[in-house]
Design a protein around this motif. Structure first.
Motif, PDB file in Angstrom:
ATOM      1  N   GLY A  90       0.761  -1.242   0.124  1.00 46.81           N
ATOM      2  CA  GLY A  90      -0.091  -0.132  -0.195  1.00 46.81           C
ATOM      3  C   GLY A  90       0.755   1.253   0.061  1.00 46.81           C
ATOM      4  O   GLY A  90       1.780   1.289  -0.147  1.00 46.81           O
ATOM      5  N   LEU A  91       0.041   2.491   0.058  1.00 48.52           N
ATOM      6  CA  LEU A  91       0.682   3.710  -0.058  1.00 48.52           C
ATOM      7  C   LEU A  91       1.530   4.080   1.165  1.00 48.52           C
ATOM      8  O   LEU A  91       2.705   4.644   0.934  1.00 48.52           O
ATOM      9  N   ARG A  92       1.136   3.810   2.181  1.00 49.69           N
ATOM     10  CA  ARG A  92       1.716   4.354   3.668  1.00 49.69           C
ATOM     11  C   ARG A  92       3.229   3.837   3.604  1.00 49.69           C
ATOM     12  O   ARG A  92       4.191   4.724   3.655  1.00 49.69           O
ATOM     13  N   PRO A  93       3.574   2.566   3.530  1.00 43.73           N
ATOM     14  CA  PRO A  93       4.899   2.447   3.664  1.00 43.73           C
ATOM     15  C   PRO A  93       5.807   3.027   2.641  1.00 43.73           C
ATOM     16  O   PRO A  93       7.110   3.263   2.598  1.00 43.73           O
ATOM     17  N   ALA A  94       5.474   2.920   1.402  1.00 43.48           N
ATOM     18  CA  ALA A  94       6.105   3.481   0.252  1.00 43.48           C
ATOM     19  C   ALA A  94       6.357   4.706   0.459  1.00 43.48           C
ATOM     20  O   ALA A  94       7.526   5.281   0.167  1.00 43.48           O
ATOM     21  N   VAL A  95       5.376   5.628   0.899  1.00 45.76           N
ATOM     22  CA  VAL A  95       5.599   7.112   0.980  1.00 45.76           C
ATOM     23  C   VAL A  95       6.578   7.263   2.118  1.00 45.76           C
ATOM     24  O   VAL A  95       7.460   8.116   2.110  1.00 45.76           O
ATOM     25  N   LEU A  96       6.206   6.603   3.125  1.00 44.85           N
ATOM     26  CA  LEU A  96       7.432   6.710   4.288  1.00 44.85           C
ATOM     27  C   LEU A  96       8.807   6.428   4.012  1.00 44.85           C
ATOM     28  O   LEU A  96       9.654   6.836   4.203  1.00 44.85           O
ATOM     29  N   ALA A  97       8.930   5.323   3.082  1.00 41.57           N
ATOM     30  CA  ALA A  97      10.217   5.060   2.771  1.00 41.57           C
ATOM     31  C   ALA A  97      10.755   6.024   1.939  1.00 41.57           C
ATOM     32  O   ALA A  97      11.964   6.574   1.992  1.00 41.57           O
ATOM     33  N   TRP A  98      10.113   6.798   1.106  1.00 43.48           N
ATOM     34  CA  TRP A  98      10.475   7.921   0.179  1.00 43.48           C
ATOM     35  C   TRP A  98      10.940   8.862   1.149  1.00 43.48           C
ATOM     36  O   TRP A  98      11.767   9.579   0.941  1.00 43.48           O
ATOM     37  N   ALA A  99      10.075   9.218   2.040  1.00 44.82           N
ATOM     38  CA  ALA A  99      10.454  10.654   2.890  1.00 44.82           C
ATOM     39  C   ALA A  99      11.559   9.959   3.689  1.00 44.82           C
ATOM     40  O   ALA A  99      12.445  11.049   3.938  1.00 44.82           O
ATOM     41  N   ASP A 100      11.897   8.886   4.089  1.00 46.96           N
ATOM     42  CA  ASP A 100      12.854   8.536   5.034  1.00 46.96           C
ATOM     43  C   ASP A 100      14.308   8.662   4.100  1.00 46.96           C
ATOM     44  O   ASP A 100      15.317   9.280   4.460  1.00 46.96           O
ATOM     45  N   ASP A 101      14.245   8.227   2.819  1.00 45.18           N
ATOM     46  CA  ASP A 101      15.109   8.420   1.941  1.00 45.18           C
ATOM     47  C   ASP A 101      15.611   9.794   1.531  1.00 45.18           C
ATOM     48  O   ASP A 101      16.716  10.369   1.771  1.00 45.18           O
ATOM     49  N   LEU A 102      14.715  10.676   1.598  1.00 45.16           N
ATOM     50  CA  LEU A 102      14.936  12.153   1.256  1.00 45.16           C
ATOM     51  C   LEU A 102      15.586  12.873   2.408  1.00 45.16           C
ATOM     52  O   LEU A 102      16.602  13.577   2.557  1.00 45.16           O
ATOM     53  N   TRP A 103      14.797  12.520   3.659  1.00 39.86           N
ATOM     54  CA  TRP A 103      15.352  12.965   4.905  1.00 39.86           C
ATOM     55  C   TRP A 103      16.977  12.562   5.149  1.00 39.86           C
ATOM     56  O   TRP A 103      17.578  13.659   5.450  1.00 39.86           O
ATOM     57  N   ASN A 104      17.373  11.413   4.886  1.00 42.29           N
ATOM     58  CA  ASN A 104      18.666  11.003   4.907  1.00 42.29           C
ATOM     59  C   ASN A 104      19.528  11.854   4.292  1.00 42.29           C
ATOM     60  O   ASN A 104      20.564  12.291   4.381  1.00 42.29           O
ATOM     61  N   CYS A 105      18.964  12.020   2.886  1.00 38.61           N
ATOM     62  CA  CYS A 105      19.950  12.848   1.812  1.00 38.61           C
ATOM     63  C   CYS A 105      20.001  14.427   2.514  1.00 38.61           C
ATOM     64  O   CYS A 105      21.143  15.036   2.416  1.00 38.61           O
ATOM     65  N   TYR A 106      19.006  14.806   3.277  1.00 40.23           N
ATOM     66  CA  TYR A 106      19.218  16.263   3.589  1.00 40.23           C
ATOM     67  C   TYR A 106      19.952  16.349   4.766  1.00 40.23           C
ATOM     68  O   TYR A 106      20.890  17.281   4.943  1.00 40.23           O
TER      69      TYR A 106
END
Lengths: 266, 266
Positions: free
Chosen positions: A114-130
């Motif tokens: 579903g949506l939720r874990p995928a969006v969270l993973a995307w956000a985590d990825d970007l967060w780490n990059c920042y």
DNA sequence: CGGATCACTTTACGGCATACGGAGATGATG
DNA sequence: CATCATCTCCGTATGCCGTAAAGTGATCCG
């Protein structure tokens, strides 16, 4: 302060940004309009990529305010002016750095579940990059000059959201909101971390000193700002780590947003 | 880039920030530890407030990048160095400007009618403040040096959210998310507006030129970024105004967030 | 080899924040 | 009233910055 990018010659900037990704264009770019002949004069001793990477390294360790053409040149054993053969100006260099740093992202997010874990993973990825490149947050993202890696971040978010099949008028605000949440939280985290490192005092120490000072200067604080006072008082006293706090705020914000989204998608 | 504030001497900065709001502290501040005596030497020809207002006026019209101590001094008929009697450094001045600009907010939000209209009114108030003083968005908001007007913005949001009776662990992320959303959207709007003003070309013109360029440099764009391409293609071709677009994104984001919030509060 | 062409360096300019010392005004003190 | 300490404000100087302009020497073509 935010440094505004994307204000140089757009054609030149875009050419540099997309250079490595269409080989014949890159060759054309490198040699100008002469084709098949080698140019006279000495060979180039640097490359745009080397410059970008040196600049990113410098910004990562010393911060954006220490990024200067002289410093980047020095890191490469060259003068500041040597860079201008490769890059039109500092603004373009910042644009290139910005795009290049986004190459860190994995773009690997769970497809099932579903949506939720995928969006969270995307956000985590970007967060780490920042958090790896906190200076990214000092470059305005409202800039419309988009490079391939930046674009890939948007693309992978859109891919993640695709199953929800939102109409454009819903999708656009959702995407914006997700970017704003991640960027805002990461900025809070990065800055808190930097402040702690700069002052040398622990976060807790810093807060207690600050509030003692405030109590003396504004004795009526609690009366004027009762809600703020109450919220500050209800903190989990054990956790002053600004990075963890910001991350909790991000997770909570994402949760709210996704709750709202699920209501739309049913 | 983001300009980081809150890095000067915190005691001095805080004293200046809260100065006007506790009279005896202000008097004490003005005369040092001598009390009841007037100091020798010429009277001060300027005031901190005049400096702050001149600086804000300059930033409003010319932008943050044109804000210099020389320019502020000139606006007041004084030299750059004259300001240093009133303000420890440029960083502190920016902090003072930041706080002072937030005095624009009305803090008048509907009390009946539930959470949603009140939160939207708060967000609208802040959004307008940011568009009036776009340089505010170039000053990092993760700074922990808080002045009275800044604090009042948080306080009035907390007052608005108070009826929902959220526990702190829910309230904190909600507040952060709301700030991030408004700031992010306002930044997009302000920057789009500024870019249009700077280049002189209309937004639509700008976009078509840019995409033509991109199509030439990255002919495989549509294959590499299908979702982005699709989203860009589905725009309401009539509306290129960046401010309106950003505002729509903000409203959509707020709606999602408030939907999520209502699910929590029941 | 001669000359054109390039990468790169040196130098220079105007702008920035701000440290420092001087000029002149003012009030307290003799 | 004279002296002096103290204060504001200014002129100047230092060391950064981005980058324009001109000089230097390597390299390739004819």
């Amino acid at each position: 302060m935010t440094l505004y990018g994307g204000q140089g010659d757009p054609a030149r900037t875009l050419a540099l940004l997309w250079r490595a990704h269409s080989p014949e264009a890159a060759a054309e770019q490198a040699t100008g309009r002469r084709t098949g002949r080698t140019a006279p004069g000495p060979k180039q001793g640097l490359t745009v990529d080397a410059i970008i990477e040196a600049a990113i390294g410098l910004a990562d360790t010393d911060g954006m305010e220490r990024l200067s053409m002289r410093a980047v040149g020095e890191r490469l054993g060259a003068s500041a002016m040597a860079l201008y053969t490769y890059v039109p100006s500092k603004r373009e260099l910042v644009d290139l750095m910005y795009d290049h740093a986004h190459a860190d992202l994995s773009h690997a997010y769970p497809r099932d579940g579903g949506l939720r874990p995928a969006v969270l993973a995307w956000a985590d990825d970007l967060w780490n990059c920042y958090l790896r490149h906190p200076w990214l947050l000092q470059v305005s993202y409202a800039r419309p000059v988009l490079g391939p890696h930046e674009q890939a971040v948007l693309e992978s978010l859109l891919a993640v959201l695709h199953p929800a099949d939102l109409p454009a008028r819903r999708l656009r605000p959702t995407v914006s909101a997700l970017f704003h949440l991640v960027r805002g939280a990461a900025q809070t985290a990065a800055e808190g971390r930097a402040a702690a490192a700069a002052t040398g005092t622990s976060d807790q120490q810093w807060w207690t000193e600050r509030s003692a000072l405030l109590a003396r200067l504004a004795p009526d604080f609690a009366q004027r700002f009762p809600h703020s006072t109450h919220l500050a008082g209800s903190s989990t006293d054990t956790d002053y780590d600004p990075v963890r706090q910001a991350r909790q705020a991000l997770d909570g914000g994402l949760r709210l947003l996704l709750d709202g989204l699920e209501q739309v998608t049913g």
